[in-house]
Design a protein around this motif. Structure first.
Motif, mmCIF file in Angstrom:
data_model
loop_
_atom_site.group_PDB
_atom_site.id
_atom_site.type_symbol
_atom_site.label_atom_id
_atom_site.label_comp_id
_atom_site.label_asym_id
_atom_site.label_seq_id
_atom_site.Cartn_x
_atom_site.Cartn_y
_atom_site.Cartn_z
ATOM 1 N N SER A 451 0.832 -1.209 0.000
ATOM 2 C CA SER A 451 0.000 0.000 0.000
ATOM 3 C C SER A 451 0.865 1.258 0.000
ATOM 4 C CB SER A 451 -0.934 -0.004 1.218
ATOM 5 O OG SER A 451 -1.819 -1.101 1.167
ATOM 6 N N ALA A 452 1.882 1.266 0.854
ATOM 7 C CA ALA A 452 2.787 2.420 0.886
ATOM 8 C C ALA A 452 3.610 2.493 -0.397
ATOM 9 C CB ALA A 452 3.701 2.329 2.104
ATOM 10 N N ALA A 453 4.019 1.341 -0.911
ATOM 11 C CA ALA A 453 4.806 1.316 -2.151
ATOM 12 C C ALA A 453 4.026 1.933 -3.298
ATOM 13 C CB ALA A 453 5.205 -0.116 -2.488
ATOM 14 N N ILE A 454 2.738 1.653 -3.370
ATOM 15 C CA ILE A 454 1.904 2.204 -4.445
ATOM 16 C C ILE A 454 1.939 3.726 -4.425
ATOM 17 C CG2 ILE A 454 -0.504 2.513 -5.164
ATOM 18 C CD1 ILE A 454 -0.958 -0.426 -4.496
ATOM 19 N N ASN A 472 6.125 -0.041 -14.562
ATOM 20 C CA ASN A 472 6.198 -1.505 -14.569
ATOM 21 C C ASN A 472 6.010 -2.067 -13.164
ATOM 22 O OD1 ASN A 472 6.958 -4.155 -15.803
ATOM 23 N ND2 ASN A 472 8.725 -3.944 -14.460
ATOM 24 N N ASN A 473 6.722 -1.502 -12.178
ATOM 25 C CA ASN A 473 6.607 -2.006 -10.810
ATOM 26 C C ASN A 473 5.226 -1.742 -10.224
ATOM 27 O OD1 ASN A 473 9.278 -2.571 -11.242
ATOM 28 N ND2 ASN A 473 10.017 -1.666 -9.358
ATOM 29 N N LEU A 474 4.676 -0.557 -10.521
ATOM 30 C CA LEU A 474 3.334 -0.252 -10.046
ATOM 31 C C LEU A 474 2.315 -1.190 -10.693
ATOM 32 C CD1 LEU A 474 1.315 1.463 -8.493
ATOM 33 C CD2 LEU A 474 1.429 3.163 -10.330
ATOM 34 N N GLY A 475 2.473 -1.445 -11.986
ATOM 35 C CA GLY A 475 1.600 -2.387 -12.681
ATOM 36 C C GLY A 475 1.663 -3.775 -12.077
ATOM 37 N N LYS A 479 -1.406 -5.733 -10.404
ATOM 38 C CA LYS A 479 -1.741 -7.071 -10.920
ATOM 39 C C LYS A 479 -1.930 -8.049 -9.767
ATOM 40 C CE LYS A 479 1.683 -9.521 -11.986
ATOM 41 N NZ LYS A 479 2.973 -9.916 -12.555
ATOM 42 N N GLU A 480 -1.028 -8.015 -8.774
ATOM 43 C CA GLU A 480 -1.131 -8.909 -7.633
ATOM 44 C C GLU A 480 -2.365 -8.599 -6.783
ATOM 45 O OE1 GLU A 480 2.548 -8.564 -5.568
ATOM 46 O OE2 GLU A 480 3.752 -9.287 -7.260
ATOM 47 N N ARG A 481 -2.804 -7.338 -6.805
ATOM 48 C CA ARG A 481 -4.006 -6.943 -6.052
ATOM 49 C C ARG A 481 -5.276 -7.111 -6.888
ATOM 50 N NH1 ARG A 481 -2.309 -3.156 -1.709
ATOM 51 N NH2 ARG A 481 -4.228 -1.962 -1.955
ATOM 52 N N ASN A 482 -5.116 -7.707 -8.066
ATOM 53 C CA ASN A 482 -6.227 -7.992 -8.976
ATOM 54 C C ASN A 482 -6.880 -6.730 -9.548
ATOM 55 O OD1 ASN A 482 -7.468 -10.189 -10.283
ATOM 56 N ND2 ASN A 482 -9.335 -9.914 -9.079
ATOM 57 N N GLU A 483 -6.155 -5.630 -9.545
ATOM 58 C CA GLU A 483 -6.625 -4.400 -10.195
ATOM 59 C C GLU A 483 -6.088 -4.418 -11.626
ATOM 60 O OE1 GLU A 483 -5.939 -0.899 -7.782
ATOM 61 O OE2 GLU A 483 -6.015 -2.113 -5.949
ATOM 62 N N LEU A 484 -6.646 -5.317 -12.415
ATOM 63 C CA LEU A 484 -6.044 -5.691 -13.689
ATOM 64 C C LEU A 484 -6.160 -4.611 -14.755
ATOM 65 C CD1 LEU A 484 -7.203 -9.420 -13.826
ATOM 66 C CD2 LEU A 484 -4.994 -8.518 -13.091
ATOM 67 N N LEU A 508 2.802 -7.333 -19.045
ATOM 68 C CA LEU A 508 1.563 -7.033 -19.762
ATOM 69 C C LEU A 508 0.898 -8.330 -20.220
ATOM 70 C CD1 LEU A 508 -0.409 -5.004 -21.015
ATOM 71 C CD2 LEU A 508 1.120 -4.872 -23.005
ATOM 72 N N GLY A 509 1.710 -9.277 -20.687
ATOM 73 C CA GLY A 509 1.176 -10.576 -21.095
ATOM 74 C C GLY A 509 0.514 -11.306 -19.940
ATOM 75 N N ILE A 510 1.118 -11.237 -18.749
ATOM 76 C CA ILE A 510 0.532 -11.902 -17.578
ATOM 77 C C ILE A 510 -0.835 -11.300 -17.252
ATOM 78 C CG2 ILE A 510 0.817 -12.312 -15.106
ATOM 79 C CD1 ILE A 510 3.866 -12.316 -15.593
ATOM 80 N N VAL A 511 -0.919 -9.957 -17.303
ATOM 81 C CA VAL A 511 -2.194 -9.289 -17.019
ATOM 82 C C VAL A 511 -3.238 -9.669 -18.064
ATOM 83 C CG1 VAL A 511 -3.341 -7.043 -16.902
ATOM 84 C CG2 VAL A 511 -1.129 -7.372 -15.781
ATOM 85 N N GLN A 512 -2.840 -9.656 -19.331
ATOM 86 C CA GLN A 512 -3.784 -9.997 -20.405
ATOM 87 C C GLN A 512 -4.233 -11.451 -20.296
ATOM 88 O OE1 GLN A 512 -1.164 -8.793 -23.543
ATOM 89 N NE2 GLN A 512 -2.193 -6.813 -23.850
#
Length: 693
Positions: A451-454, A472-475, A479-484, A508-512
């Motif tokens: 949360s703080a990192a975001i 990239n890191n924020l994405g 992604k891990e928080r399911n905010e795809l 990006l491929g993992i999210v897609q």
């Protein structure tokens, strides 16, 4: 010929001390300033130069250090920084061997010891510069060396392990200088005797300094201002030219390529404004010597905003700088006092010349300001300050300066002990530096505080809207928080800004893939592989995509590619075993599992998967062995206890089955399958008991 005793010695308000005592005091002062960094972590650039640098590993051929740059990248690569420092890397490798791995204490201790030795040797260097011989100007050289030992700007070089390059370069710079001075010895009746042998040794030590850091070549310019003109010019010019030519040939493909983010002033199209910004950088470096209070691990990305107009009020600072340097230069050239001319000239030379490789005058450098490049220039500053103190005795001011600098060194070196404290300390110095916010965010993410990192990643992107690494890191976190959807938007923007950003393409491929957009995901993975051909993690994720699409052969091929590129890729090996098991190819699954365990003999996940395969083939004894070995490594794996219980259940070893069912349910009471199997076993045991009765 040695000069007479320096006339300002009596004004230097330090007690007279023997050469031995002076060296002990300077060495101890240097140790006290930085000793609290001895047990610090690997921080900032240490990750790339040490932790991720394969040239440190014993299994890497030693010859590799001669063909790679400081960061372990081949010099012929377009991504190489061309920082050729093989002897520094060799000392890292020795640290690794002596410590038996990546243990930072040994690395830090050597850095602190090197700074102490360099500070002690500075007594001799300053004595020669001030008085002509080591025996002259004892109090002045003692004071100058003491000022050098406790200067806070050295913290990055001493407390940061990658600063080893600056320390080794300074050490051999000193030895080259002192050796050169040995070339001019006093004869019995004929004045001075010139020795070409010592000059050649000096050139060799200069070459060693260059192999520690490129800055080492500047010692030749420094000694140019010493004696023995004609012979000196011939030897130094030839030796220096040969060293520069060799260095250029080693660079291979030419100078390194840096981006606008690394050094924005060098990309300023207006030559006049570019020059103004360079001179403003010079002022800031000078200010760090004069007032080393605002220190920062990184000065890029908005930390120093560009001067966009000649009307910018900051233009006054370069004017003030050159006014001060001009005044000193006039005194150095025109003073009737020979000592003043000598000390000021050599002080200015030692201040300016070692800084020249970082000045952007000869080639573009990859930073705005770097405190570590001031390590040698500090000696010139200390020489000039000592001269000033000798002219106007200021006992209390001098004592306050020494005490303040020592306290600042101790405090700053403590901040360098961990990335958390180092990165956080920069927030107050460079609040508009996107890289500072990025590193704080990354450190928080590594420690699990997403949360703080975001927040810090978002601020980094706000400050620098094209900061693709922060995107990239924020994405990844989103992604891990399911905010795809937002993750996809950020990663798509990152690859649009930097089309060859392979990691962003893979993410990006993992999210897609998670969004069930399989065709887009496959294309993103192949884009990542196009820009980074040896990308085992991307092949692994591509294999997962193919497995989801029931393209089993493609999945196996992708995972096989991952293991070929990275033989210890545990996930890829394990997925191959599981897929072959699920598709009924038990014999092949067994072969792959055993092949994997030859490379990863302590991987409990592969042992577990292989044990399942062997159990299905009714190879109960062998299966049991792998289950038990897996549990030795990971005794709290509920699934392993549960599957071992099933094996015993099928094998007819019901008491063992009961024991491991109970252990599994104790570790995971919600495992429905295990509970059902346990109930079946209990009914069977109950029936056996009734039959027996």
């Amino acid at each position: 010929m040695a000069l007479p005793e320096v006339h300002w010695e009596r004004h230097v308000l330090l007690p007279a001390a023997s050469p031995c005592h002076s060296r002990i005091v300077v060495g101890m002062a240097a140790l006290l300033c930085f000793i609290n960094s001895y047990d610090g972590d690997f921080v900032f650039d240490d990750s790339e130069a040490i932790i991720n640098n394969k040239d440190l590993k014993p299994e890497t051929p030693l010859n590799n250090i001669w063909g790679n740059d400081f960061w372990g990248t081949n010099l012929s690569s377009n991504t190489s920084h061309k920082s050729y420092r093989p002897l520094t890397v060799l000392t890292f490798r020795l640290n690794y061997l002596l410590a038996g791995g990546l243990h930072p204490v040994g690395f830090h201790v050597l850095n602190i010891a090197l700074h102490s030795v360099i500070s002690v040797l500075m007594i001799d260097v300053f004595a020669i510069l001030m008085g002509g011989t080591v025996s002259q100007a004892p109090k002045s050289s003692f004071l100058a060396a003491l000022l050098f030992a406790v200067h806070p700007v050295h913290t990055e070089s001493v407390a940061g392990i990658v600063g080893r390059a600056d320390l080794l370069c300074a050490l051999f710079f000193q030895l080259s200088f002192l050796t050169y001075c040995r070339a001019f010895q006093r004869g019995n009746h004929k004045g001075e005797i010139f020795s070409a042998r010592w000059v050649i040794i000096s050139l060799m030590l200069c070459a060693v300094a260059m192999l520690c850091k490129e800055q080492g070549i500047t010692v030749l310019v420094t000694v140019f201002f010493k004696r023995g003109f004609l012979t000196r010019v011939a030897l130094l010019t030839f030796g220096g030219g040969l060293l520069l030519y060799t260095r250029w040939r080693i660079m291979g493909t030419g100078p390194p390529a840096f981006t606008e983010v690394d050094n924005p002033a060098s990309f300023q199209e207006n030559v006049f404004l570019r020059a103004i910004n360079y001179h403003y950088y010079y002022f800031l470096n000078t200010w760090l010597l004069l007032c080393p209070w605002w220190l920062c691990f990184d000065w890029s990305m908005g930390c120093v905003p560009l001067i966009e107009s000649a009307l910018d009020w900051r233009v006054m600072w370069p004017i003030l700088l050159w006014g001060g340097l001009g005044s000193l230069t006039i005194q150095a050239l025109c003073s009737a006092d020979g000592h003043r001319r000598r000390v000021l000239t050599l002080g200015l030379v030692l201040l300016v010349v070692p800084f020249l490789p970082a000045s952007n005058l000869f080639f573009r450098v990859g930073f705005v300001i770097a405190e570590r490049v001031l390590y040698l220039s500090t000696a010139g500053y200390c020489l000039i300050v000592t001269y000033g103190v000798g002219q106007k005795p200021l006992r209390l001011a001098l004592l306050a300066l020494l005490c303040t600098n020592m306290a600042r060194c101790a405090f700053r070196s403590h901040q360098w002990r961990s990335e958390q404290s180092l990165f956080s300390s920069a927030l107050s110095v460079c609040p508009f530096n996107a890289k500072v916010h990025y590193n704080v965010g990354k450190n928080l993410a590594d420690r699990g505080n997403q949360s703080a990192a975001i927040r810090y990643y978002r601020e980094a992107v706000r400050l620098h809207p094209k900061y693709v690494h922060a995107m990239n890191n924020l994405g990844n976190i989103l992604k891990e928080r399911n905010e795809l959807l937002e993750a996809e938007e950020l990663l798509a923007k990152a690859v649009h800004i930097q089309p060859d950003f392979a990691a962003a393409w893979m993410n990006l491929g993992i999210v897609q893939n998670s969004l069930k957009r399989f065709d887009d995901a496959e294309q993103s993975y192949w884009n990542a592989i196009k820009f980074r051909r040896k990308y085992p993690d991307c092949y692994y994720n591509l294999g997962r995509l193919y497995a989801d699409l029931n393209r089993h052969l493609d999945a196996l091929n992708a995972w096989r590619n991952a293991t070929m590129l990275k033989p210890d890729h545990s996930l890829a090996w394990n997925n191959m075993v599981i897929l072959l098991d699920n598709t009924g190819n038990l014999a092949q699954a067994e072969r792959v599992g055993k092949e994997a365990l030859k490379l990863l003999p302590k991987d409990h996940t592969i042992m577990f998967s292989l044990a399942n395969v062997l159990g299905k083939q009714q190879k109960y004894k062998e299966s049991e062995s792998f289950f038990l070995n897996s549990l030795k490594i990971n005794p709290n794996a509920a699934s392993c206890h549960g599957n071992l219980a099933v094996l015993y259940h099928r094998w007819g070893k019901l008491d063992f089955a009961k024991k491991h069912y109970e252990l599994s349910l104790e570790l995971d009471p919600n495992a429905a399958g295990t509970r059902e199997n346990y109930s079946m076993l209990r009914r069977k045991l109950h029936q056996q008991h009734k039959t027996t009765v």
